[in-house]
Design a protein around this motif. Sequence first.
Motif, PDB file in Angstrom:
ATOM      1  N   GLY A 326      10.471  -5.445  -2.015  1.00 12.14           N
ATOM      2  CA  GLY A 326       9.073  -6.070  -1.416  1.00 12.14           C
ATOM      3  C   GLY A 326       8.417  -5.158  -0.842  1.00 12.14           C
ATOM      4  N   LEU A 327       8.383  -4.005  -1.174  1.00 16.05           N
ATOM      5  CA  LEU A 327       7.298  -2.825  -0.292  1.00 16.05           C
ATOM      6  C   LEU A 327       7.329  -3.041   1.153  1.00 16.05           C
ATOM      7  N   PHE A 328       8.528  -3.221   1.692  1.00 18.22           N
ATOM      8  CA  PHE A 328       8.477  -3.394   3.138  1.00 18.22           C
ATOM      9  C   PHE A 328       8.160  -2.186   3.909  1.00 18.22           C
ATOM     10  N   GLY A 329       8.521  -1.119   3.203  1.00 21.75           N
ATOM     11  CA  GLY A 329       8.292   0.162   3.870  1.00 21.75           C
ATOM     12  C   GLY A 329       6.912   0.717   3.896  1.00 21.75           C
ATOM     13  N   SER A 330       6.209   0.294   2.770  1.00 25.45           N
ATOM     14  CA  SER A 330       4.786   0.507   2.752  1.00 25.45           C
ATOM     15  C   SER A 330       3.944  -0.237   3.668  1.00 25.45           C
ATOM     16  N   THR A 331       4.432  -1.544   3.612  1.00 28.16           N
ATOM     17  CA  THR A 331       3.663  -2.545   4.679  1.00 28.16           C
ATOM     18  C   THR A 331       3.950  -2.094   6.108  1.00 28.16           C
ATOM     19  N   ALA A 332       5.187  -1.616   6.460  1.00 27.65           N
ATOM     20  CA  ALA A 332       5.558  -1.190   7.921  1.00 27.65           C
ATOM     21  C   ALA A 332       4.593   0.177   7.894  1.00 27.65           C
ATOM     22  N   TYR A 333       4.571   0.832   7.360  1.00 22.10           N
ATOM     23  CA  TYR A 333       3.944   2.288   7.833  1.00 22.10           C
ATOM     24  C   TYR A 333       2.357   1.849   7.832  1.00 22.10           C
ATOM     25  N   SER A 334       1.852   1.126   7.145  1.00 24.01           N
ATOM     26  CA  SER A 334       0.350   0.837   7.137  1.00 24.01           C
ATOM     27  C   SER A 334       0.020   0.113   8.482  1.00 24.01           C
ATOM     28  N   LYS A 335       1.028  -0.684   8.920  1.00 21.99           N
ATOM     29  CA  LYS A 335       0.851  -1.592  10.288  1.00 21.99           C
ATOM     30  C   LYS A 335       1.127  -0.473  11.490  1.00 21.99           C
ATOM     31  N   ALA A 336       1.950   0.573  11.272  1.00 21.29           N
ATOM     32  CA  ALA A 336       2.087   1.313  12.358  1.00 21.29           C
ATOM     33  C   ALA A 336       1.046   2.237  12.484  1.00 21.29           C
ATOM     34  N   HIS A 337       0.194   2.744  11.347  1.00 24.12           N
ATOM     35  CA  HIS A 337      -0.335   4.002  11.411  1.00 24.12           C
ATOM     36  C   HIS A 337      -1.841   3.638  10.946  1.00 24.12           C
ATOM     37  N   LEU A 338      -2.185   2.444  10.910  1.00 23.50           N
ATOM     38  CA  LEU A 338      -3.463   1.872  10.050  1.00 23.50           C
ATOM     39  C   LEU A 338      -4.655   2.679  10.945  1.00 23.50           C
TER      40      LEU A 338
END
Length: 471
Positions: A326-338
């Motif tokens: 479910g692209l959880f890592g991609s989502t988490a990275y964007s949230k943390a580093h946007l």
Amino acid sequence: MNRTLTALVALSLCVPAAANVPPPLDLAQRADLALASDNHAYAFIEGLTTEVGPRQAGTEAEARARAWAVEWLKQYGFENIAIEPFMMDTWVPGDIAHARVTGPFAQDLEVLPLGNSAATPVGGIEAEVVYFRNVDELRAAPDGSLKGKIAFISHAMSRTQDGSQYGFAGPARWVGAGIAASKGAVGAVIKSVGTDNHRNPHTGGTSFPDGITPIPAGALSLPDAANLERMFARAKGRPITLRLEMNPRQLGPKESGNVVGEIVGRNPSLPPVLLACHIDSWWNAPGAFDDAAGCGIIIAAARSVAESGRPLRTIRVLLAGAEEVGLFGSTAYSKAHLAEPIAVGIESDFGADRIWRFDSNFRETNPVLHKKIASAVARFGVSSGTDVAGGGADLNIVRDQKGALIDLQQDGTRYFDLHHTPDDTLDKIDIVQLRQNVAVWTQVVGILANEETAILTGTPIPAAPAIMQSN
């Protein structure tokens, strides 16, 4: 490592070397050397698939993969290496997956559960099967018409170089079970979304609409799905019944994580070049193509660029976790580093076969840079495309920032023979084609990492392509 590469690594790391060692190769020469002899990407793939193996998201195996990747990045001179954990709801497949036609042509079928599907009661369920040639036929079925029945959802996927048939056939898996459940089905089986003729089902994630209780759902191998279709043609109206038993389960929130590392540039204040892949795989294969290969390619390319001299911009690698589910890592990275600008993003997640086309989303807004890259990779047999690059699945941060993206299109002709099957193993890696990937990436990343001006895009970035929306 051969003597030439040893000498180059020594020079790049500022280790004293013999006086007769030649000066470092420039970027184009490094790329040519990668084409001829690079083994770093293969070594990464071999090590990860041998020492860790299958890496289901949220499990101990995925955690071992992160730790393994950290040690690899340390060994090859990356800096600012970190594991960035996040929590995710975790589904596991269980250890029972049986499907058997009980009438009128009794025989077993090869099946695997689909991610996020439910378990059957102990002993399984047995019901009449209703055949749908595609998802559109299923959508057209009257509400309630599948009450107490099992839906069988097929498709007509074929091989393509660009993988575009995944977007055509993928909905059978992505949404088929959810639609069947909404119409009353007690279970669903699909024709695997793939192009091989082996008796290996292709697993992958499925989804259920809000308010719809998940049902047991599985993927049949392509030969078994074809056999079931022949049964319907031969039954002449007689009902076909199927017994299905699976025991997947939801474990609740578990830890996953992303792995990051950097080749620090001469000017760390400039936005970095982001190279992405994903470290997880499904449970049923060591994931050599999907996506150990991608991680090996981006790491090898980053090191290759560094060996031609420290780049102007930092090169950051992102080995994303929990992509498959479910692209959880991609989502988490964007949230943390946007809030941290990215200069440009590129991902490798389509196997290890040769790159044949280059696309960007700045062809019109930065034509000089686009043409410079296109010219540099032409000698590797890579054409310049006219599509607007949408980026890979793990580049959510770049899409969210409306930033610059590049797609290095790999030949996907055989990708869906292997995708999400037990056949996704190390022996499928073609070392010559893998080296071509590293060479192209070296050339492209080196140009981007030494670009002094902003890599701007004014071209609208499309949503992630259908091939990337779900794995």
